[in-house]
Write an enzyme that holds these catalytic residues in place. Structure first.
Site, PDB file in Angstrom:
ATOM      1  N   CYS A  70       1.041  -1.129  -0.028  1.00 29.17           N
ATOM      2  CA  CYS A  70       0.036  -0.008  -0.132  1.00 29.17           C
ATOM      3  C   CYS A  70       0.804   1.384   0.096  1.00 29.17           C
ATOM      4  O   CYS A  70       1.705   1.551   0.990  1.00 29.17           O
ATOM      5  CB  CYS A  70      -0.836   0.463   1.377  1.00 29.17           C
ATOM      6  SG  CYS A  70      -2.090   1.357   1.569  1.00 29.17           S
ATOM      7  N   ASN A  71       0.856   2.081  -0.742  1.00 25.34           N
ATOM      8  CA  ASN A  71       1.467   3.714  -1.564  1.00 25.34           C
ATOM      9  C   ASN A  71       0.695   4.201   0.227  1.00 25.34           C
ATOM     10  O   ASN A  71       2.260   4.557   0.450  1.00 25.34           O
ATOM     11  CB  ASN A  71       1.298   3.987  -2.268  1.00 25.34           C
ATOM     12  CG  ASN A  71       1.973   3.608  -3.462  1.00 25.34           C
ATOM     13  OD1 ASN A  71       0.915   2.528  -4.132  1.00 25.34           O
ATOM     14  ND2 ASN A  71       3.108   3.478  -3.829  1.00 25.34           N
ATOM     15  N   THR A  72      -0.130   4.271   0.566  1.00 23.36           N
ATOM     16  CA  THR A  72      -0.721   5.075   1.826  1.00 23.36           C
ATOM     17  C   THR A  72       0.106   4.702   2.660  1.00 23.36           C
ATOM     18  O   THR A  72       0.735   5.864   3.364  1.00 23.36           O
ATOM     19  CB  THR A  72      -1.258   5.463   1.802  1.00 23.36           C
ATOM     20  OG1 THR A  72      -2.246   6.058   0.415  1.00 23.36           O
ATOM     21  CG2 THR A  72      -2.199   6.245   2.749  1.00 23.36           C
ATOM     22  N   CYS A 177      -0.546   3.766  -7.160  1.00 23.73           N
ATOM     23  CA  CYS A 177      -1.201   2.816  -5.829  1.00 23.73           C
ATOM     24  C   CYS A 177      -1.758   1.536  -6.340  1.00 23.73           C
ATOM     25  O   CYS A 177      -1.362   1.028  -7.869  1.00 23.73           O
ATOM     26  CB  CYS A 177      -2.628   3.658  -6.658  1.00 23.73           C
ATOM     27  SG  CYS A 177      -4.203   2.703  -5.288  1.00 23.73           S
TER      28      CYS A 177
END
Length: 260
Positions: A70-72, A177
């Protein structure tokens, strides 16, 4: 060997499928947080707290490595997760593939969530790895949610909107993403110009899968048998969400695990 993956939702499917491709015998633990979605609007502190809970649920299954798919979560929670779990469990974050995408020159487009687009984090990656390359940051509002819920009409609309913001001469696109990798071919179809050279898409799934296996080490011999699949939804043992089965990666994971 056992590899765990975490994400807010089903964006982890692409990396899970890549792990399964490289090590068909590896057990997989998929830990996500449908109760807390979406993570994008949350504060960095909230994202960190949610990510820690999701990672600890996975860590209870004693994996040989954990992928933050997950990039976030990688932006906000990676240091905290590593501080909590390493060195017992190697933790691998996800970084947009800006460096390999820029290595061939430009122009390059980076599709990402609105929160990531223009952020100091992404701008830093562009500065470090794409200096001198023409880069267009393309916000994709609603695309991750549309993919998460397998909303076909919303996927078409959000992909078309992002494609309209992408310069026509772009031949290289970074999927910033993990959810976007599940609809990569639809993105390609929306961007490919008639008569132009084939478009190149750069995701992160293959690289993080390979890194996780390197960090895990060759602790188990590869076998011809198939592996197990554990699915954790906000800490609860469940089956793959129905939306996951609309994607080839989800169907393949379920089919192979059932075959085992």
């Amino acid at each position: 060997m056992k590899i765990a993956l975490m994400d807010s939702g089903i964006g982890l499917l692409a990396a899970a499928a890549a792990v399964r491709s490289l090590r068909p015998d590896a057990d997989l633990v998929l830990s996500s947080d449908p109760d807390g979605m979406p993570w994008g609007p949350r504060t960095p502190q909230d994202v960190t707290e949610r990510a820690l809970a999701v990672c600890e649920a996975a860590a209870a299954h004693r994996p040989d490595a954990l992928i933050i798919a997950c990039n976030t979560a990688s932006v906000h929670a990676l240091p905290a997760v590593r501080a909590r779990l390493e060195p017992e469990i190697p933790v691998i974050g996800t970084v947009p593939a800006i460096k390999p995408a820029a290595s061939g020159g430009g122009p390059v487009a980076i599709w990402a969530t609105p929160a990531t687009t223009g952020s100091p984090y992404q701008r830093g990656l562009i500065r470090d790895f794409a200096a001198g390359v023409e880069v267009t940051e393309v916000p994709c509002p609603g695309l991750a949610d549309a993919v998460q819920w397998a909303d076909e009409d919303a996927i078409d609309r959000t992909v078309a909107a992002a494609a309209a913001l992408t310069p026509r001469d772009v031949r290289t696109v970074v999927l910033g993403c993990t959810h976007y990798e599940l609809v990569a071919e639809r993105i390609r179809a929306a961007l490919q110009q008639p008569g132009a050279e084939p478009l190149t898409l750069y995701g992160s799934a293959g690289a993080v899968a390979a890194q996780a296996l390197r960090r895990a080490g060759d602790r188990a011999r590869a076998t011809t048998g198939h592996s197990g699949l554990t699915v954790l939804l906000s800490g609860r043992a469940e089956t793959l969400p129905q939306a996951a089965l609309t994607y080839a990666e989800g169907r393949a994971l379920q089919a192979v695990s059932h075959a085992g």
